[in-house]
Design an enzyme around this catalytic site. Structure first.
Site, PDB file in Angstrom:
ATOM      1  N   HIS A 172       1.014  -1.279  -0.006  1.00  0.00           N
ATOM      2  CA  HIS A 172      -0.005   0.026  -0.082  1.00  0.00           C
ATOM      3  C   HIS A 172       1.042   1.238  -0.102  1.00  0.00           C
ATOM      4  O   HIS A 172       2.015   1.200   0.519  1.00  0.00           O
ATOM      5  CB  HIS A 172      -0.825  -0.078   1.237  1.00  0.00           C
ATOM      6  N   CYS A 222      -2.224   2.617   8.986  1.00  0.00           N
ATOM      7  CA  CYS A 222      -3.402   1.517   8.682  1.00  0.00           C
ATOM      8  C   CYS A 222      -4.545   1.726   9.859  1.00  0.00           C
ATOM      9  O   CYS A 222      -5.611   1.373   9.177  1.00  0.00           O
ATOM     10  CB  CYS A 222      -2.520   0.218   8.647  1.00  0.00           C
TER      11      CYS A 222
END
Ligand code: ARG
Length: 281
Positions: free
Chosen positions: A178, A274
Protein backbone atom coordinates in the site's frame (compact mmCIF):
# COMPACT_ATOMS: atom_id res chain seq x y z
CA UNK A 1 12.69 27.01 3.30
CA UNK A 2 12.91 25.66 6.82
CA UNK A 3 16.37 25.47 8.23
CA UNK A 4 17.95 22.15 9.02
CA UNK A 5 21.22 23.75 10.11
CA UNK A 6 22.48 22.49 13.47
CA UNK A 7 23.15 25.98 14.90
CA UNK A 8 19.60 27.27 14.49
CA UNK A 9 16.66 25.49 16.09
CA UNK A 10 14.01 24.49 13.56
CA UNK A 11 10.83 26.54 13.34
CA UNK A 12 8.12 25.10 15.56
CA UNK A 13 5.29 23.38 13.76
CA UNK A 14 1.57 23.94 14.26
CA UNK A 15 -0.71 21.03 15.02
CA UNK A 16 -4.28 21.18 13.81
CA UNK A 17 -7.12 19.21 15.42
CA UNK A 18 -8.05 16.08 13.49
CA UNK A 19 -10.91 13.64 13.35
CA UNK A 20 -9.99 9.99 13.05
CA UNK A 21 -11.97 6.83 12.51
CA UNK A 22 -10.64 3.75 14.29
CA UNK A 23 -11.89 0.22 14.93
CA UNK A 24 -10.87 -1.75 18.03
CA UNK A 25 -9.14 -5.05 17.17
CA UNK A 26 -11.51 -7.30 19.10
CA UNK A 27 -11.60 -9.73 16.18
CA UNK A 28 -8.06 -9.23 14.95
CA UNK A 29 -6.44 -12.49 13.80
CA UNK A 30 -4.05 -13.59 11.10
CA UNK A 31 -6.09 -16.35 9.49
CA UNK A 32 -5.09 -15.71 5.88
CA UNK A 33 -2.14 -14.13 4.12
CA UNK A 34 -2.62 -11.34 1.60
CA UNK A 35 0.67 -9.54 2.17
CA UNK A 36 4.19 -10.78 3.03
CA UNK A 37 3.88 -9.67 6.67
CA UNK A 38 1.03 -12.08 7.37
CA UNK A 39 1.92 -15.55 8.57
CA UNK A 40 -1.10 -17.47 9.91
CA UNK A 41 1.31 -19.85 11.70
CA UNK A 42 2.54 -17.02 13.96
CA UNK A 43 0.41 -16.59 17.07
CA UNK A 44 -1.18 -13.21 17.81
CA UNK A 45 -1.50 -12.00 21.38
CA UNK A 46 -4.97 -10.49 21.23
CA UNK A 47 -5.01 -8.76 24.65
CA UNK A 48 -1.66 -7.19 23.78
CA UNK A 49 -2.94 -6.11 20.35
CA UNK A 50 -5.89 -4.44 22.06
CA UNK A 51 -3.67 -2.71 24.64
CA UNK A 52 -1.35 -1.40 21.90
CA UNK A 53 -4.30 -0.14 19.88
CA UNK A 54 -5.78 1.56 22.96
CA UNK A 55 -2.47 3.27 23.54
CA UNK A 56 -2.56 4.72 20.01
CA UNK A 57 -6.16 5.89 20.49
CA UNK A 58 -5.27 7.46 23.85
CA UNK A 59 -2.33 9.31 22.31
CA UNK A 60 -4.61 10.84 19.69
CA UNK A 61 -7.09 11.87 22.39
CA UNK A 62 -4.33 13.32 24.59
CA UNK A 63 -3.20 15.43 21.64
CA UNK A 64 -6.71 16.89 21.39
CA UNK A 65 -7.91 14.91 18.39
CA UNK A 66 -11.33 13.31 18.02
CA UNK A 67 -11.56 9.57 17.58
CA UNK A 68 -14.76 8.02 16.24
CA UNK A 69 -15.25 4.29 16.37
CA UNK A 70 -16.41 1.75 13.87
CA UNK A 71 -18.00 -1.39 15.35
CA UNK A 72 -15.73 -4.40 14.81
CA UNK A 73 -17.41 -7.40 13.20
CA UNK A 74 -16.55 -11.04 13.81
CA UNK A 75 -15.06 -12.73 10.77
CA UNK A 76 -13.42 -9.51 9.56
CA UNK A 77 -10.00 -9.72 11.25
CA UNK A 78 -8.46 -6.86 9.24
CA UNK A 79 -11.18 -4.38 10.12
CA UNK A 80 -8.84 -2.73 12.61
CA UNK A 81 -7.07 -1.26 9.56
CA UNK A 82 -9.67 1.46 9.01
CA UNK A 83 -7.44 3.46 6.67
CA UNK A 84 -8.46 1.07 3.92
CA UNK A 85 -12.22 1.53 4.27
CA UNK A 86 -12.75 4.93 2.65
CA UNK A 87 -11.13 8.24 1.71
CA UNK A 88 -12.73 11.40 3.05
CA UNK A 89 -11.83 14.87 1.78
CA UNK A 90 -13.94 18.03 2.32
CA UNK A 91 -16.65 15.82 3.80
CA UNK A 92 -16.90 13.83 0.56
CA UNK A 93 -16.62 10.08 0.99
CA UNK A 94 -15.06 7.84 -1.61
CA UNK A 95 -15.94 4.31 -0.55
CA UNK A 96 -13.50 1.45 -0.86
CA UNK A 97 -13.60 -1.67 -2.98
CA UNK A 98 -11.20 -4.29 -1.69
CA UNK A 99 -8.89 -6.38 -3.86
CA UNK A 100 -9.24 -9.58 -1.81
CA UNK A 101 -12.45 -11.39 -1.02
CA UNK A 102 -11.55 -11.70 2.66
CA UNK A 103 -11.87 -7.95 3.17
CA UNK A 104 -14.68 -7.09 0.75
CA UNK A 105 -17.49 -6.83 3.37
CA UNK A 106 -15.55 -4.11 5.20
CA UNK A 107 -16.45 -1.61 2.48
CA UNK A 108 -20.15 -1.83 3.28
CA UNK A 109 -19.50 -1.45 7.02
CA UNK A 110 -17.73 1.83 6.33
CA UNK A 111 -20.45 3.08 3.97
CA UNK A 112 -23.11 2.29 6.57
CA UNK A 113 -21.15 4.23 9.17
CA UNK A 114 -21.00 7.34 6.96
CA UNK A 115 -24.66 7.11 5.94
CA UNK A 116 -25.75 6.80 9.56
CA UNK A 117 -23.83 9.96 10.39
CA UNK A 118 -25.46 12.12 7.76
CA UNK A 119 -22.73 12.19 5.14
CA UNK A 120 -24.50 12.81 1.84
CA UNK A 121 -21.75 13.03 -0.73
CA UNK A 122 -20.82 9.38 -0.90
CA UNK A 123 -19.44 7.67 -3.98
CA UNK A 124 -19.56 3.89 -4.23
CA UNK A 125 -16.58 3.06 -6.40
CA UNK A 126 -16.64 1.11 -9.63
CA UNK A 127 -12.95 0.26 -9.39
CA UNK A 128 -10.80 -1.34 -6.73
CA UNK A 129 -9.35 1.15 -4.25
CA UNK A 130 -8.23 0.44 -0.71
CA UNK A 131 -8.92 3.88 0.69
CA UNK A 132 -6.14 5.76 2.39
CA UNK A 133 -3.98 2.70 2.13
CA UNK A 134 -3.32 3.93 -1.41
CA UNK A 135 -4.51 7.57 -1.36
CA UNK A 136 -2.53 10.29 0.39
CA UNK A 137 -3.67 13.92 0.53
CA UNK A 138 -1.13 16.74 0.19
CA UNK A 139 -1.87 20.45 -0.28
CA UNK A 140 -1.68 20.23 -4.06
CA UNK A 141 -2.31 16.62 -4.98
CA UNK A 142 -3.90 13.33 -4.23
CA UNK A 143 -1.06 10.82 -4.36
CA UNK A 144 -2.29 7.42 -5.44
CA UNK A 145 -0.53 4.08 -5.22
CA UNK A 146 -1.05 1.17 -7.60
CA UNK A 147 0.62 -2.11 -8.38
CA UNK A 148 -0.63 -4.40 -5.62
CA UNK A 149 -4.10 -3.33 -4.49
CA UNK A 150 -5.79 -0.23 -5.89
CA UNK A 151 -6.53 -0.31 -9.61
CA UNK A 152 -5.07 2.42 -11.82
CA UNK A 153 -8.67 2.99 -12.93
CA UNK A 154 -9.53 4.07 -9.40
CA UNK A 155 -7.18 7.02 -9.82
CA UNK A 156 -9.34 8.67 -12.50
CA UNK A 157 -12.39 7.84 -10.45
CA UNK A 158 -10.92 9.61 -7.40
CA UNK A 159 -9.79 12.59 -9.45
CA UNK A 160 -13.26 13.02 -10.91
CA UNK A 161 -14.99 12.68 -7.55
CA UNK A 162 -12.69 14.93 -5.50
CA UNK A 163 -11.64 17.31 -8.26
CA UNK A 164 -8.04 17.07 -7.16
CA UNK A 165 -5.15 16.24 -9.42
CA UNK A 166 -4.11 12.65 -8.90
CA UNK A 167 -0.48 11.61 -9.13
CA UNK A 168 -0.24 7.87 -9.84
CA UNK A 169 2.70 6.10 -8.21
CA UNK A 170 3.83 2.55 -8.99
CA UNK A 171 4.66 0.33 -6.04
CA UNK A 172 7.10 -2.46 -6.89
CA UNK A 173 8.03 -4.22 -3.63
CA UNK A 174 5.41 -6.57 -2.12
CA UNK A 175 6.43 -5.60 1.42
CA UNK A 176 5.18 -2.11 0.57
CA UNK A 177 1.91 -3.17 -0.96
CA UNK A 178 0.00 0.00 0.00
CA UNK A 179 1.19 3.56 -0.59
CA UNK A 180 0.92 4.28 3.15
CA UNK A 181 3.55 1.65 3.92
CA UNK A 182 6.13 3.66 1.98
CA UNK A 183 5.03 7.31 2.10
CA UNK A 184 3.61 9.64 4.74
CA UNK A 185 2.31 13.20 4.45
CA UNK A 186 3.99 15.26 7.18
CA UNK A 187 2.43 18.65 6.47
CA UNK A 188 -0.79 18.71 4.46
CA UNK A 189 -0.91 22.51 4.31
CA UNK A 190 2.26 22.32 2.27
CA UNK A 191 3.53 19.48 0.15
CA UNK A 192 5.82 17.92 2.69
CA UNK A 193 6.24 14.17 2.84
CA UNK A 194 8.60 11.42 3.88
CA UNK A 195 9.00 8.30 1.77
CA UNK A 196 11.15 5.31 0.94
CA UNK A 197 12.27 5.47 -2.72
CA UNK A 198 13.00 1.74 -2.94
CA UNK A 199 9.28 0.97 -2.80
CA UNK A 200 8.65 2.77 -6.10
CA UNK A 201 9.39 2.19 -9.76
CA UNK A 202 12.24 4.29 -11.23
CA UNK A 203 9.74 6.57 -13.00
CA UNK A 204 7.70 7.10 -9.86
CA UNK A 205 10.88 7.84 -7.92
CA UNK A 206 11.66 10.59 -10.41
CA UNK A 207 8.14 11.98 -10.07
CA UNK A 208 8.48 12.05 -6.28
CA UNK A 209 11.92 13.70 -6.47
CA UNK A 210 10.52 16.33 -8.84
CA UNK A 211 7.38 17.13 -6.81
CA UNK A 212 8.98 16.82 -3.37
CA UNK A 213 12.62 17.92 -3.65
CA UNK A 214 12.73 18.65 0.11
CA UNK A 215 11.16 15.39 1.23
CA UNK A 216 12.54 13.42 4.14
CA UNK A 217 13.95 10.36 2.44
CA UNK A 218 13.77 7.28 4.65
CA UNK A 219 16.32 4.48 4.79
CA UNK A 220 15.53 0.88 3.96
CA UNK A 221 16.00 0.04 7.65
CA UNK A 222 13.30 2.45 8.81
CA UNK A 223 10.97 1.49 5.98
CA UNK A 224 11.39 -2.21 6.79
CA UNK A 225 9.78 -1.74 10.22
CA UNK A 226 6.90 0.16 8.57
CA UNK A 227 8.31 3.42 9.92
CA UNK A 228 6.56 5.33 7.16
CA UNK A 229 3.16 4.04 8.24
CA UNK A 230 2.77 7.17 10.33
CA UNK A 231 0.19 9.85 11.11
CA UNK A 232 1.01 13.57 11.37
CA UNK A 233 -1.19 16.35 12.75
CA UNK A 234 1.20 18.92 11.35
CA UNK A 235 3.37 18.88 14.47
CA UNK A 236 3.27 15.46 16.13
CA UNK A 237 4.22 12.50 14.02
CA UNK A 238 3.03 9.20 15.48
CA UNK A 239 5.15 6.41 14.05
CA UNK A 240 6.45 2.95 14.92
CA UNK A 241 8.94 3.36 17.79
CA UNK A 242 11.30 0.95 16.04
CA UNK A 243 11.89 3.40 13.16
CA UNK A 244 14.78 4.89 15.15
CA UNK A 245 16.43 6.59 12.19
CA UNK A 246 13.45 8.84 11.50
CA UNK A 247 13.33 10.56 14.87
CA UNK A 248 16.29 12.95 14.49
CA UNK A 249 15.43 14.06 10.93
CA UNK A 250 11.83 14.72 12.03
CA UNK A 251 13.04 16.79 14.99
CA UNK A 252 15.41 18.70 12.71
CA UNK A 253 12.35 19.77 10.74
CA UNK A 254 10.52 20.94 13.84
CA UNK A 255 8.25 17.91 14.21
CA UNK A 256 7.68 16.03 17.46
CA UNK A 257 8.06 12.31 16.79
CA UNK A 258 5.94 10.07 19.03
CA UNK A 259 7.00 6.40 19.05
CA UNK A 260 4.18 3.86 19.12
CA UNK A 261 4.40 0.10 19.60
CA UNK A 262 1.88 -1.78 17.48
CA UNK A 263 3.95 -4.95 17.25
CA UNK A 264 0.96 -7.28 17.31
CA UNK A 265 -0.84 -5.47 14.50
CA UNK A 266 2.36 -5.53 12.47
CA UNK A 267 1.69 -9.26 12.12
CA UNK A 268 -1.24 -8.23 9.92
CA UNK A 269 1.02 -5.96 7.89
CA UNK A 270 -0.11 -2.67 9.38
CA UNK A 271 0.89 -0.01 11.87
CA UNK A 272 -0.12 3.49 12.96
CA UNK A 273 -1.52 4.85 9.70
CA UNK A 274 -3.30 1.62 8.75
CA UNK A 275 -5.29 1.85 12.00
CA UNK A 276 -6.26 5.47 11.36
CA UNK A 277 -8.63 6.87 8.78
CA UNK A 278 -8.73 10.67 8.69
CA UNK A 279 -12.13 12.34 8.37
CA UNK A 280 -11.35 15.58 6.52
CA UNK A 281 -13.81 18.46 6.40
N1 ARG B 1 -3.83 -7.27 6.44
C1 ARG B 1 -4.23 -6.04 5.84
C2 ARG B 1 -4.19 -6.17 4.33
O1 ARG B 1 -3.31 -6.82 3.83
C3 ARG B 1 -3.36 -4.92 6.28
C4 ARG B 1 -3.80 -3.59 5.82
C5 ARG B 1 -2.88 -2.48 6.23
N2 ARG B 1 -3.42 -1.23 5.93
C6 ARG B 1 -2.80 -0.23 5.33
N3 ARG B 1 -3.40 0.92 5.26
N4 ARG B 1 -1.63 -0.36 4.76
O2 ARG B 1 -5.02 -5.67 3.63
Amino acid sequence: MRTTAREEPPLPRDASPRRYLMCPPHHFRVTYSINPWMDPAKPVDLPLALAQWEDLRDRFLALGHTVSLLDPRPGLPDMVFTANGATVIDGKVLGARFAYEERMPEAEAHLAWFRARGYTEIHEPAHINEGEGDFAVTASWLLAGRGFRSSPLSHDEAQEFFGRPVIGLDLIDPRYYHLDTALCVLDDTADEIMYYPGAFSPGSRSVLARLFPDALVASEEDAAVLGLNAVSDGRHVLLPATAAGLFAPLRDRGFVPVGIDLGELLKGGGSVKCCTQELRG
